[in-house]
Design a protein around this motif. Sequence first.
Motif, PDB file in Angstrom:
ATOM      1  N   ARG A 128       0.840  -1.193   0.000  1.00 62.08           N
ATOM      2  CA  ARG A 128       0.000   0.000   0.000  1.00 62.08           C
ATOM      3  C   ARG A 128       0.873   1.240   0.000  1.00 62.08           C
ATOM      4  O   ARG A 128       1.909   1.289   0.646  1.00 62.08           O
ATOM      5  CB  ARG A 128      -0.891   0.001   1.242  1.00 62.08           C
ATOM      6  CG  ARG A 128      -1.939  -1.080   1.201  1.00 62.08           C
ATOM      7  CD  ARG A 128      -2.765  -1.113   2.436  1.00 62.08           C
ATOM      8  NE  ARG A 128      -3.548   0.102   2.568  1.00 62.08           N
ATOM      9  CZ  ARG A 128      -4.338   0.350   3.598  1.00 62.08           C
ATOM     10  NH1 ARG A 128      -4.435  -0.523   4.558  1.00 62.08           N
ATOM     11  NH2 ARG A 128      -5.010   1.462   3.666  1.00 62.08           N
ATOM     12  N   ASP A 138      -9.445   5.603   8.969  1.00 57.89           N
ATOM     13  CA  ASP A 138      -8.441   4.635   9.396  1.00 57.89           C
ATOM     14  C   ASP A 138      -7.067   5.193   9.040  1.00 57.89           C
ATOM     15  O   ASP A 138      -6.608   5.059   7.908  1.00 57.89           O
ATOM     16  CB  ASP A 138      -8.678   3.303   8.686  1.00 57.89           C
ATOM     17  CG  ASP A 138      -7.789   2.206   9.213  1.00 57.89           C
ATOM     18  OD1 ASP A 138      -7.250   2.359  10.331  1.00 57.89           O
ATOM     19  OD2 ASP A 138      -7.608   1.196   8.512  1.00 57.89           O
ATOM     20  N   MET A 173      -6.017  10.809  -2.774  1.00 57.30           N
ATOM     21  CA  MET A 173      -6.634   9.505  -2.536  1.00 57.30           C
ATOM     22  C   MET A 173      -7.433   9.039  -3.746  1.00 57.30           C
ATOM     23  O   MET A 173      -7.538   7.842  -3.999  1.00 57.30           O
ATOM     24  CB  MET A 173      -7.516   9.538  -1.297  1.00 57.30           C
ATOM     25  CG  MET A 173      -6.703   9.584  -0.022  1.00 57.30           C
ATOM     26  SD  MET A 173      -7.710   9.485   1.434  1.00 57.30           S
ATOM     27  CE  MET A 173      -8.306   7.816   1.303  1.00 57.30           C
ATOM     28  N   SER A 174      -8.000   9.991  -4.516  1.00 57.09           N
ATOM     29  CA  SER A 174      -8.734   9.596  -5.717  1.00 57.09           C
ATOM     30  C   SER A 174      -7.790   9.094  -6.804  1.00 57.09           C
ATOM     31  O   SER A 174      -8.180   8.307  -7.656  1.00 57.09           O
ATOM     32  CB  SER A 174      -9.572  10.760  -6.231  1.00 57.09           C
ATOM     33  OG  SER A 174      -8.725  11.798  -6.701  1.00 57.09           O
ATOM     34  N   VAL A 234     -11.322   9.983   5.709  1.00 60.02           N
ATOM     35  CA  VAL A 234     -10.375   8.942   6.113  1.00 60.02           C
ATOM     36  C   VAL A 234     -10.613   8.658   7.593  1.00 60.02           C
ATOM     37  O   VAL A 234     -10.430   9.530   8.431  1.00 60.02           O
ATOM     38  CB  VAL A 234      -8.917   9.402   5.885  1.00 60.02           C
ATOM     39  CG1 VAL A 234      -7.954   8.315   6.313  1.00 60.02           C
ATOM     40  CG2 VAL A 234      -8.698   9.782   4.443  1.00 60.02           C
ATOM     41  N   SER A 236       1.633   4.937   1.092  1.00 58.33           N
ATOM     42  CA  SER A 236       1.318   5.733   2.273  1.00 58.33           C
ATOM     43  C   SER A 236       1.352   7.211   1.927  1.00 58.33           C
ATOM     44  O   SER A 236       2.311   7.687   1.328  1.00 58.33           O
ATOM     45  CB  SER A 236       2.327   5.469   3.391  1.00 58.33           C
ATOM     46  OG  SER A 236       2.208   4.158   3.843  1.00 58.33           O
ATOM     47  N   SER A 277      -2.785   4.231   2.463  1.00 53.58           N
ATOM     48  CA  SER A 277      -2.859   4.413   3.905  1.00 53.58           C
ATOM     49  C   SER A 277      -2.410   5.841   4.217  1.00 53.58           C
ATOM     50  O   SER A 277      -1.623   6.426   3.480  1.00 53.58           O
ATOM     51  CB  SER A 277      -1.980   3.403   4.631  1.00 53.58           C
ATOM     52  OG  SER A 277      -0.629   3.578   4.267  1.00 53.58           O
ATOM     53  N   ASP A 308      -4.877   3.815  -5.347  1.00 59.35           N
ATOM     54  CA  ASP A 308      -5.760   2.711  -4.998  1.00 59.35           C
ATOM     55  C   ASP A 308      -5.595   2.348  -3.527  1.00 59.35           C
ATOM     56  O   ASP A 308      -4.613   1.725  -3.148  1.00 59.35           O
ATOM     57  CB  ASP A 308      -5.437   1.500  -5.879  1.00 59.35           C
ATOM     58  CG  ASP A 308      -6.357   0.336  -5.586  1.00 59.35           C
ATOM     59  OD1 ASP A 308      -7.525   0.583  -5.248  1.00 59.35           O
ATOM     60  OD2 ASP A 308      -5.900  -0.814  -5.697  1.00 59.35           O
ATOM     61  N   ASN A 309      -6.534   2.760  -2.708  1.00 58.70           N
ATOM     62  CA  ASN A 309      -6.584   2.423  -1.279  1.00 58.70           C
ATOM     63  C   ASN A 309      -5.280   2.746  -0.541  1.00 58.70           C
ATOM     64  O   ASN A 309      -4.630   1.852   0.002  1.00 58.70           O
ATOM     65  CB  ASN A 309      -6.942   0.946  -1.115  1.00 58.70           C
ATOM     66  CG  ASN A 309      -7.347   0.613   0.295  1.00 58.70           C
ATOM     67  OD1 ASN A 309      -7.687   1.504   1.080  1.00 58.70           O
ATOM     68  ND2 ASN A 309      -7.298  -0.645   0.636  1.00 58.70           N
TER      69      ASN A 309
END
Length: 118
Positions: free
Chosen positions: A42, A110, A75-76, A108, A44, A82, A79-80
């Motif tokens: 992921r 999390d 974030m857009s 967000v 970050s 953190s 892909d997912n």
Amino acid sequence: MTPMLDIVFIMLIFFIVTASFLKESGLPLNVPENSPPTTKDRVSLILQVSESNEVLFGARRIDIRAVGANLKRKMSELDNPSVVVRAHPGARTDTLMQVVDRVHDAGVHDFIVSPIKE
């Protein structure tokens, strides 16, 4: 003491001799090989609060009011990702809480808050 040890030793030999070691029959199973799960790394997104209470998003300094918009835009594109909020130990708590509020307002829920290690 010695007679008690003799009795225990004799009982141990008795149980070993009289125990029946039978191999129980059953259905053969085909157990699949255990392979490690494949996970994607992921990306970050890092927000930093410096000692002078400046907010850094990646490598550039941004206004605290623009944290939510910048975070939503980034974030857009990814892909997912953190989200990590890093704060200098000398930063003001209210500045850190404003950044956390902006991150939460961006949708967000999390994310990680950690100190900047010097």
